[in-house]
Design a protein around this motif. Structure first.
Motif, PDB file in Angstrom:
ATOM      1  N   ALA A  88      44.150  37.244  57.180  1.00  0.00           N
ATOM      2  CA  ALA A  88      43.468  35.980  57.466  1.00  0.00           C
ATOM      3  C   ALA A  88      42.480  35.695  56.348  1.00  0.00           C
ATOM      4  CB  ALA A  88      42.743  36.032  58.807  1.00  0.00           C
ATOM      5  N   LEU A  89      42.544  34.487  55.799  1.00  0.00           N
ATOM      6  CA  LEU A  89      41.588  34.046  54.789  1.00  0.00           C
ATOM      7  C   LEU A  89      40.536  33.186  55.462  1.00  0.00           C
ATOM      8  CD1 LEU A  89      43.785  33.205  51.669  1.00  0.00           C
ATOM      9  CD2 LEU A  89      42.902  35.399  52.457  1.00  0.00           C
ATOM     10  N   MET A  90      39.270  33.559  55.297  1.00  0.00           N
ATOM     11  CA  MET A  90      38.164  32.891  55.965  1.00  0.00           C
ATOM     12  C   MET A  90      37.141  32.443  54.937  1.00  0.00           C
ATOM     13  SD  MET A  90      37.757  35.607  59.097  1.00  0.00           S
ATOM     14  CE  MET A  90      37.203  34.343  60.222  1.00  0.00           C
ATOM     15  N   GLY A 145      30.605  25.228  58.002  1.00  0.00           N
ATOM     16  CA  GLY A 145      29.341  25.631  57.417  1.00  0.00           C
ATOM     17  C   GLY A 145      28.776  26.840  58.142  1.00  0.00           C
ATOM     18  N   GLN A 146      27.828  27.528  57.471  1.00  0.00           N
ATOM     19  CA  GLN A 146      27.285  28.752  58.057  1.00  0.00           C
ATOM     20  C   GLN A 146      26.565  28.509  59.374  1.00  0.00           C
ATOM     21  OE1 GLN A 146      26.944  27.657  55.007  1.00  0.00           O
ATOM     22  NE2 GLN A 146      27.004  29.265  53.464  1.00  0.00           N
ATOM     23  N   GLN A 147      26.028  27.295  59.590  1.00  0.00           N
ATOM     24  CA  GLN A 147      25.259  27.004  60.800  1.00  0.00           C
ATOM     25  C   GLN A 147      26.072  26.210  61.823  1.00  0.00           C
ATOM     26  OE1 GLN A 147      21.650  25.096  59.529  1.00  0.00           O
ATOM     27  NE2 GLN A 147      20.965  26.840  58.338  1.00  0.00           N
ATOM     28  N   ASP A 148      27.359  26.043  61.590  1.00  0.00           N
ATOM     29  CA  ASP A 148      28.212  25.299  62.516  1.00  0.00           C
ATOM     30  C   ASP A 148      28.580  26.195  63.688  1.00  0.00           C
ATOM     31  OD1 ASP A 148      30.217  23.784  63.814  1.00  0.00           O
ATOM     32  OD2 ASP A 148      30.717  22.777  61.935  1.00  0.00           O
ATOM     33  N   ALA A 149      28.363  25.695  64.928  1.00  0.00           N
ATOM     34  CA  ALA A 149      28.658  26.492  66.124  1.00  0.00           C
ATOM     35  C   ALA A 149      30.144  26.790  66.253  1.00  0.00           C
ATOM     36  CB  ALA A 149      28.149  25.769  67.369  1.00  0.00           C
ATOM     37  N   ARG A 150      31.003  25.945  65.677  1.00  0.00           N
ATOM     38  CA  ARG A 150      32.444  26.170  65.773  1.00  0.00           C
ATOM     39  C   ARG A 150      32.889  27.395  64.979  1.00  0.00           C
ATOM     40  NH1 ARG A 150      34.370  20.280  63.965  1.00  0.00           N
ATOM     41  NH2 ARG A 150      32.741  20.777  62.427  1.00  0.00           N
ATOM     42  N   LEU A 151      32.074  27.831  64.036  1.00  0.00           N
ATOM     43  CA  LEU A 151      32.406  29.031  63.282  1.00  0.00           C
ATOM     44  C   LEU A 151      32.465  30.244  64.205  1.00  0.00           C
ATOM     45  CD1 LEU A 151      32.799  30.673  60.679  1.00  0.00           C
ATOM     46  CD2 LEU A 151      30.315  30.712  60.430  1.00  0.00           C
ATOM     47  N   ILE A 152      31.504  30.350  65.123  1.00  0.00           N
ATOM     48  CA  ILE A 152      31.480  31.471  66.066  1.00  0.00           C
ATOM     49  C   ILE A 152      32.749  31.463  66.928  1.00  0.00           C
ATOM     50  CG2 ILE A 152      30.145  32.616  67.858  1.00  0.00           C
ATOM     51  CD1 ILE A 152      28.779  32.468  65.131  1.00  0.00           C
ATOM     52  N   LYS A 153      33.155  30.275  67.353  1.00  0.00           N
ATOM     53  CA  LYS A 153      34.355  30.163  68.183  1.00  0.00           C
ATOM     54  C   LYS A 153      35.587  30.625  67.414  1.00  0.00           C
ATOM     55  CE  LYS A 153      37.026  26.797  70.861  1.00  0.00           C
ATOM     56  NZ  LYS A 153      37.137  25.364  71.280  1.00  0.00           N
ATOM     57  N   VAL A 199      23.352  30.744  48.857  1.00  0.00           N
ATOM     58  CA  VAL A 199      24.431  30.248  49.720  1.00  0.00           C
ATOM     59  C   VAL A 199      25.477  31.342  49.924  1.00  0.00           C
ATOM     60  CG1 VAL A 199      26.286  28.557  49.900  1.00  0.00           C
ATOM     61  CG2 VAL A 199      24.054  27.850  49.064  1.00  0.00           C
ATOM     62  N   MET A 200      25.833  32.041  48.870  1.00  0.00           N
ATOM     63  CA  MET A 200      26.815  33.124  48.996  1.00  0.00           C
ATOM     64  C   MET A 200      26.267  34.268  49.844  1.00  0.00           C
ATOM     65  SD  MET A 200      28.809  33.364  45.330  1.00  0.00           S
ATOM     66  CE  MET A 200      27.368  33.224  44.261  1.00  0.00           C
ATOM     67  N   GLN A 201      24.985  34.568  49.687  1.00  0.00           N
ATOM     68  CA  GLN A 201      24.381  35.627  50.506  1.00  0.00           C
ATOM     69  C   GLN A 201      24.434  35.262  51.989  1.00  0.00           C
ATOM     70  OE1 GLN A 201      23.701  38.558  49.736  1.00  0.00           O
ATOM     71  NE2 GLN A 201      22.399  38.856  47.967  1.00  0.00           N
ATOM     72  N   GLN A 202      24.098  34.023  52.313  1.00  0.00           N
ATOM     73  CA  GLN A 202      24.115  33.598  53.708  1.00  0.00           C
ATOM     74  C   GLN A 202      25.540  33.552  54.243  1.00  0.00           C
ATOM     75  OE1 GLN A 202      21.401  33.255  55.441  1.00  0.00           O
ATOM     76  NE2 GLN A 202      22.467  32.710  57.338  1.00  0.00           N
ATOM     77  N   THR A 203      26.498  33.172  53.414  1.00  0.00           N
ATOM     78  CA  THR A 203      27.900  33.131  53.842  1.00  0.00           C
ATOM     79  C   THR A 203      28.378  34.524  54.229  1.00  0.00           C
ATOM     80  OG1 THR A 203      28.365  31.234  52.413  1.00  0.00           O
ATOM     81  CG2 THR A 203      30.234  32.564  53.119  1.00  0.00           C
ATOM     82  N   ILE A 204      28.089  35.513  53.387  1.00  0.00           N
ATOM     83  CA  ILE A 204      28.493  36.883  53.701  1.00  0.00           C
ATOM     84  C   ILE A 204      27.817  37.368  54.977  1.00  0.00           C
ATOM     85  CG2 ILE A 204      28.372  39.268  52.880  1.00  0.00           C
ATOM     86  CD1 ILE A 204      28.717  38.229  50.066  1.00  0.00           C
ATOM     87  N   LYS A 205      26.551  36.997  55.150  1.00  0.00           N
ATOM     88  CA  LYS A 205      25.823  37.417  56.355  1.00  0.00           C
ATOM     89  C   LYS A 205      26.490  36.888  57.615  1.00  0.00           C
ATOM     90  CE  LYS A 205      21.294  37.042  58.586  1.00  0.00           C
ATOM     91  NZ  LYS A 205      19.911  36.487  58.481  1.00  0.00           N
ATOM     92  N   GLU A 206      26.928  35.629  57.612  1.00  0.00           N
ATOM     93  CA  GLU A 206      27.552  35.035  58.795  1.00  0.00           C
ATOM     94  C   GLU A 206      28.930  35.634  59.066  1.00  0.00           C
ATOM     95  OE1 GLU A 206      26.125  33.093  60.895  1.00  0.00           O
ATOM     96  OE2 GLU A 206      24.283  32.894  59.731  1.00  0.00           O
ATOM     97  N   TYR A 207      29.705  35.878  58.018  1.00  0.00           N
ATOM     98  CA  TYR A 207      31.070  36.379  58.217  1.00  0.00           C
ATOM     99  C   TYR A 207      31.120  37.881  58.357  1.00  0.00           C
ATOM    100  CZ  TYR A 207      33.176  31.807  57.446  1.00  0.00           C
ATOM    101  OH  TYR A 207      33.548  30.485  57.577  1.00  0.00           O
TER     102      TYR A 207
END
Length: 435
Positions: free
Chosen positions: A224-226, A310-318, A345-353
């Motif tokens: 899976a590519l995310m 986006g990192q703050q989008d609630a749909r990402l968690i879903k 931005v890259m640091q926050q992206t890795i943190k969320e994923y």
């Protein structure tokens, strides 16, 4: 009642003016802070002797309130005035506490003749505001002093270790983060010249950067590519599917998309599937995804194209939950990031994923980069393996397995070509000549 305004460069100066002109019995009505200093409004009764001052009486047994007077200047600063701003703050704080101290309630059978407390409350509020402003001013001064001290320390370090300071500056201009630059420069040999030390640092960065070339195509399974929107996930899926079809045959490759939000997402990947000759399906939820993965269980490689949020989008968690809920097969997850993105931005992206276990990352859009140091810093600091690099829109040509030497060399070349444009304050013509 005589009212006057006084101005001074600081609180001590203006309070001295009040006492010299109106005496120690003056009452501070208000104070304001201006760009040029402090303004105080003070009042003074011209005929204090004409007033009849009743002798203070002890509180009666019924608990009648005693009238509280507004503190005078002498009570605030004393007869000789405080020696420091700290002493002034302590005196004003004590005066404010005396005014706001609640008195004992009187018995309902008797009437209280205490004056209205509203002026006292207003005066207390003004003094509290003054104290707050003073604390803010002191905090601001402390921050400025800390900044100046850190600057002096940096200058001293530059004087003692000029080569190290020069190398740190070069790494920062290349896009390397400040913490990583300081860390690697600490290992630079003191006896080396500038060129030798620079090559040593590039080799050290190459040793710290982890790559896993050709990891997806060399292993069978589900991938899976995310990643956030706009990173090029769908195009990267098409490139991987095309290369896998060339290597193993199109019948051994399948693509599943769970992007149900972007208009035309399925049509785009379906068009690629027709050109490549592989199966392309769409899953609406976790149950349909599990069914499709079971259907494609005999395929060598199944690629899952996810939606970009986006990192703050609630749909990402879903969406992450949809991936994690699958239990029929192990899904290897790879993060797709733009190499030309900002460091934070890259640091926050890795943190969320990081909520799902990431096997590695794919850096895209290298052809649009003016600096690669940010992406290299993020990969090193998060110990994230880089698996593939993409540098264009052509399918499947513009993709290659990640190579440490290629990444570090490309970062150094971009610094040599564009570094001066980001740091030189001269005119653009002078910068172009320097490059």
């Amino acid at each position: 009642m005589k009212i006057r305004r006084f101005y001074g460069k600081d609180m001590r100066d203006v309070l001295k003016q009040v006492k010299d002109e109106l005496g120690g019995d003056a009452v501070i009505m208000s104070n304001k802070k201006h760009a040029d200093g402090i303004e105080i409004v003070a009042a003074y009764d011209k005929e204090p002797d004409a007033q009849i001052k009743p002798s203070p009486k002890p509180a009666s047994a019924n608990g009648a309130n005693a009238q509280v007077s507004t503190p005078t200047l002498s009570e605030i600063i004393g007869d000789t005035g405080p020696d420091s701003l700290k002493a002034l703050l302590e005196k004003q704080s004590q005066a404010a506490l005396k005014q706001t101290e609640p008195s004992r309630p009187s018995q309902p059978t008797q009437k209280s003749h205490v004056a209205s407390p509203q002026p006292l409350i207003a005066a207390s509020g003004q003094e509290s505001l003054a104290l707050k402003e003073m604390r803010q001013e002191l905090s601001s001064l402390r921050n400025i002093l800390q900044f100046q001290v850190s600057g002096l320390i940096e200058q001293e370090n530059n004087r003692k270790h000029p080569l190290h300071s020069y190398l740190v500056k070069k790494l920062l201009q290349m896009g390397i983060s400040n913490s990583l630059a300081e860390e690697v420069v600490a290992y630079a040999p003191e006896s080396a010249n500038e060129r030798e030390a620079w090559l040593f640092l590039l080799k050290l960065l190459a040793n710290r950067l982890q790559t896993k070339p050709d990891d997806i195509l060399s292993q069978a399974g589900v991938v899976a590519l995310m990643g956030p929107t706009g990173t090029g996930k769908t195009t990267t899926v098409a490139k991987l599917a095309a290369q896998a079809a060339q290597k193993y045959g199109p019948e051994q490759v399948a693509v599943v998309t769970i992007d149900n939000y972007r208009i035309g997402a399925f049509e785009q990947i379906a068009t690629y599937g027709k050109i490549i000759g592989c199966n392309v399906k769409k899953a609406q939820n976790a149950s349909e995804l599990s069914d499709l993965l079971y259907q494609f269980r005999n395929k060598r490689l199944v690629l899952i194209d996810t939606a970009g949020f986006g990192q703050q989008d609630a749909r990402l968690i879903k969406q992450l939950d949809t991936i994690k809920q699958n239990s029929c097969v192990t899904i290897r997850k790879y993060l797709v990031m733009q190499a030309n993105c900002q460091y934070r931005v890259m640091q926050q992206t890795i943190k969320e994923y990081r909520q799902v276990s990431l096997q590695g990352c794919i850096l895209t859009k290298l052809d649009e980069c003016y600096s690669l140091g940010e992406a290299i810093s993020v990969a090193i600091e998060n110990k994230l393996q880089v698996c593939y690099l993409t540098n264009g829109q052509k399918v499947p040509e513009d993709m290659q397995p990640a190579d440490t030497k290629f990444l570090i060399t490309s970062a150094a070349k971009l610094y040599k070509k564009f570094g001066l444009l980001h740091t030189d304050t001269n005119h653009i013509t002078n910068a172009a000549v320097a490059v």
